[in-house]
Write an enzyme that holds these catalytic residues in place. Structure first.
Site, PDB file in Angstrom:
ATOM      1  N   GLU A  25     -39.281  75.128  27.266  1.00  0.00           N
ATOM      2  CA  GLU A  25     -40.509  75.024  26.475  1.00  0.00           C
ATOM      3  C   GLU A  25     -40.217  75.771  25.188  1.00  0.00           C
ATOM      4  OE1 GLU A  25     -43.448  75.895  24.434  1.00  0.00           O
ATOM      5  OE2 GLU A  25     -44.104  77.226  26.061  1.00  0.00           O
ATOM      6  N   CYS A  83     -46.416  78.826  19.951  1.00  0.00           N
ATOM      7  CA  CYS A  83     -45.472  77.718  19.785  1.00  0.00           C
ATOM      8  C   CYS A  83     -46.166  76.430  19.380  1.00  0.00           C
ATOM      9  CB  CYS A  83     -44.679  77.518  21.071  1.00  0.00           C
ATOM     10  SG  CYS A  83     -45.695  77.264  22.535  1.00  0.00           S
ATOM     11  N   LYS A 128     -36.189  87.567  33.457  1.00  0.00           N
ATOM     12  CA  LYS A 128     -35.942  88.511  32.356  1.00  0.00           C
ATOM     13  C   LYS A 128     -37.113  88.479  31.394  1.00  0.00           C
ATOM     14  CE  LYS A 128     -33.800  88.126  28.375  1.00  0.00           C
ATOM     15  NZ  LYS A 128     -34.608  89.043  27.495  1.00  0.00           N
ATOM     16  N   GLU A 162     -40.397  76.438  11.866  1.00  0.00           N
ATOM     17  CA  GLU A 162     -41.384  77.189  12.647  1.00  0.00           C
ATOM     18  C   GLU A 162     -41.404  78.637  12.136  1.00  0.00           C
ATOM     19  OE1 GLU A 162     -42.694  77.602  17.269  1.00  0.00           O
ATOM     20  OE2 GLU A 162     -40.595  78.020  16.810  1.00  0.00           O
TER      21      GLU A 162
END
Length: 488
Positions: free
Chosen positions: A255, A289, A179, A386
């Protein structure tokens, strides 16, 4: 210009309309205008894709052909990706707002095409062992493909993440339901067509577009998917793991997010440190990230660093990512744009010093000024959370031990950077920092052979290199008795 040519799904090497015939728009972040209408997969569409992948794994040729034959197909696929390099790069830049020079000159050739060639080379080197036993038995291990793999990729590096997931899974002989991120579905549509042209058998690679709460949830919880690999936020990663556990207890690799420290020692060349820490944070609009979003600067050089970092940020060229000389494009979409601006407001209200930036650029497109906060405290949201945008949080430290403790004082553990001329200091940090990657006097150095992944809430398992092959294989022990063996 709006296009409607992408309103189908890739299933079993065929392009099929979704059962509910729904589409959703993908938007150009430069202009806030619709680029294309894309097929919106729902649960039944995922079921069809899984059925095609299961048929291809249980009865098709892919896991049954020789590893050398799989390798040749992967090499042909790499050739086609290379041939369509500029088209794939254009789609990624249109969809995500990333620099075209970055997509075209770096990401597609070095981290997509190269990765498929790397794992084509691994295909016929995946094997088990012969083991000694305490008695007259022959013991073998097989490293078998795990089966039907569900993969969910993020929007910040669409084709790179496609390659990181797809290449090793195919090399191991698996079939895939992948996806795309709803923000960036375009390049994977072209990549799926090229896979068919390369000779990938029907049902081996099934690419669907849709939303996480429907298509993503269906993949994570599907009883006939044998393994899930996800890259994205930590919050969503938790949901993926919960769904996998509640369904068929399928293994999961994750991840996830990060809040990576970039530590600058007093012996560092200050100009080089400024440039490298600038790159570590602002690369890809800060949407990375492993961005070095917590900058720790030794107190003896702190004031000089702040002035030079401010000057560098003010020189950063923000604009259309297709134009030469531009260093920073727009954020990926309105939601991310607004999230970043809200964190900038939080930083102000919590008492951090806004050195530069902090506002929108223009009135069209999701452009944000390169932003630096100084005098940031460890308990501030801009230091803990983040942000995933062009917001650098700078703080000072006094000793190596203080820097280690504060750098590790985070729920994340994806990466870290250390800038120093002292090898002993570098060695101390590299062993003490609880992160998956430590870059010494460099940052964001990636290679097909270098594993990547995180500690703590930054995920589990590793991408790339030999290590990722463990994610896509199972180990089987086979024991048979030996009659009158000549040796044991």
């Amino acid at each position: 210009m709006k296009s409607s040519i992408l309103n189908s799904l890739s299933m079993g090497s065929l392009w099929t309309l979704p059962l509910v015939s729904e589409t959703f728009p993908t938007v150009d972040p430069r202009t806030e205008e619709v680029l294309a209408d894309v097929a919106k997969a729902d649960v039944e569409d995922i079921n069809r894709a899984v059925k095609a992948a299961r048929k291809a794994f249980d009865h098709g040729p892919w896991p049954r052909m020789t590893a050398y034959e799989r390798s040749k197909i992967l090499l042909k696929y790499a050739d086609l990706l290379e041939k369509h390099n500029d088209e794939l790069a254009t789609l990624d830049s249109l969809d995500s707002g990333k620099l075209y020079s970055q997509s075209q000159g770096v990401e597609i050739p070095h981290f997509v095409t190269r990765l498929f060639r790397y794992y084509a080379g691994w295909a016929d080197k995946i094997h088990g062992k012969t083991l000694p036993a305490d008695g007259p038995h022959q013991v073998l291990t097989f490293h078998e493909p795990i089966g039907v793999v569900g993969q969910i990729i993020p929007w910040n590096f669409p084709m790179v993440m496609f390659a990181w997931k797809v290449a090793p899974a195919l090399a191991c002989g698996n079939t895939i339901v992948l996806k795309t991120a709803e923000q960036t579905p375009l390049s994977a549509c072209l990549a799926a067509k090229l896979a068919v042209e390369a000779g990938l058998p029907p049902g081996v690679l099934n690419v669907v577009s849709g939303f996480g709460e429907t298509a993503g949830a269906a993949i994570s919880s599907h009883m006939d998917i044998d393994k899930v690999a996800f890259t994205g936020s930590t919050e969503t990663g938790k949901l993926v793991m919960q769904a996998a556990a509640r369904s068929n207890l399928k293994p999961v690799t994750l991840e996830l997010g990060g809040k990576s420290p970039f530590i600058i020692m007093p012996d560092a060349d200050i100009d080089q440190a400024v440039e490298l820490s600038h790159f570590a944070l602002f690369f890809n609009q800060g949407q990375c990230c492993c961005a070095g979003s917590r900058t720790f600067v030794h107190e003896s050089i702190y004031d000089e660093y702040i002035e030079k970092a401010k000057a560098r940020a003010l020189k950063r060229v923000v604009g259309d990512p297709f134009k030469s000389g531009v260093e920073q494009g727009p954020q990926v979409d309105k939601a991310q744009f607004e999230k970043i601006l809200s964190y900038i407001d939080v930083g102000r209200h919590e008492g951090a010093n806004l050195v530069t930036g902090g506002a929108r650029i223009g009135n069209k497109g999701y452009y944000i000024q390169p932003t630096i906060f100084s005098d940031v405290k460890d308990d501030m949201a801009i230091s803990r959370d983040e942000i995933f945008g062009p917001v650098q949080a700078v703080t000072k430290f006094r000793t190596v031990q203080e820097a280690i403790e504060r750098a590790n004082n985070s729920p994340y553990g994806l990466a870290a950077g250390v800038f120093t001329k002292d090898i002993d200091t570098a060695n101390t940090f590299s062993r003490a920092l609880r992160v998956g990657s430590v870059w010494i006097n460099c940052y964001d150095v990636f290679d097909a052979a270098i594993p990547f992944g995180g500690y703590k809430m930054s995920g589990q398992g590793r991408e790339k290199g030999e290590y990722v092959l463990h994610n896509y294989t199972q180990v089987k022990a086979v024991v048979t008795p030996l009659k009158n063996p000549a040796w044991l």
